[in-house]
Design an enzyme around this catalytic site. Sequence first.
Site: not given
Ligand code: F6P
Length: 328
Positions: A134, A176, A29, A107-108, A190, A130, A76, A15, A27, A159, A132
């Site tokens: 994560d 994700r 430069r 991570d992928g 909030g 990313t 992908r 993503g 990178v 809101r 996320d």
């Molecule tokens: O990993 C980043 C992300 O935006 C996640 O938060 C989300 O679940 C996923 O990619 C969506 O993947 P795609 O862009 O392939 O729909």
Amino acid sequence: MGKKLKRIGLLTSGGDAPGMNAAIRAVVRTCTHYNVECVGIYRGYQGLIEGDFMLMNARSVNNIINKGGTILKSARSDEFRTKAGRKKAYESLKEGNIDALILIGGDGTFTGGIIFNKEFDFPVIGIPGTIDNDICGTNFTIGYDTALNTVVEAIDKIRDTASSHNRLFFVEVMGRDAGFIALNAGVGAGAEEILIPEENLGLERLLESLKKSKRSGKSSSIVVVAEGDKTGKNVFELADYVTANLPEYEARVSVLGHMQRGGSPSCFDRVLASRLGVKAVELILDGKTNLMVGIINNEIVTTELEKAIKGQHTIDQELLRVSDIMST
Ligand code: F6P
């Protein structure tokens, strides 16, 4: 003395995230700074297999630090999951006289890099990109800060209308299977309730909390729901469940979706991306491989790629406590 490294390949994968272009710029430069060539690889691992390369120089990355997305595109690649596909990728690198790879992604992306390194003994360095957040081995991934600000801005707008109509809004955010965006943007915006996969307190507690909000005089509420939340109901089903049990609420749903992936990167992400990009090139030039660059307590650090993808990311318990108190 090993063969002098002359050419570094660079790709973005998974993503996309705001700040990836700032990392690409850093990178390229840094390669120029060290008199090393940099080859941009389009469309991630698929472009690597197909030899979709472009020689880059300091001028190729003019005016991109402020642009969301990635000029190298992302994709992908099922083919790269096959040994034959990875063999083609290796042959493309040899044909392109590329000596090492810098991988910007999550991570992928890093998993693919680890497998590729094992099979072909080809140097790889990872830069965590990313929204996320994560990935272990870094406090922040590139794109996370920008995504937080995008979500907070969106919830602030929601809101306005929620309070105008005395409504309850369920706002689904990305991440994700991690709740970092939901928790941090929820506190920042909030939100009365925040549902994250790391802490499933159940639906009864949600109803209780919303009843308490009503009793305390709140006329509208925001519930932020992480897309990976484990209540067993999607955000629309959650809204239906709450209105069925609490008829005093009129609920609406807003799924923020891919807008969280776009936008001009924040200054924080631009600076982070620049620092990580420099370090990634210097690791390659030092003959290093299978490491991810990251930032911990504002220090640029390295983590083995295997650890970066396998470690457990833990949610901030203190912030959870803050969010509970703030929903009083
Ligand atoms: O990993 C980043 C992300 O935006 C996640 O938060 C989300 O679940 C996923 O990619 C969506 O993947 P795609 O862009 O392939 O729909």
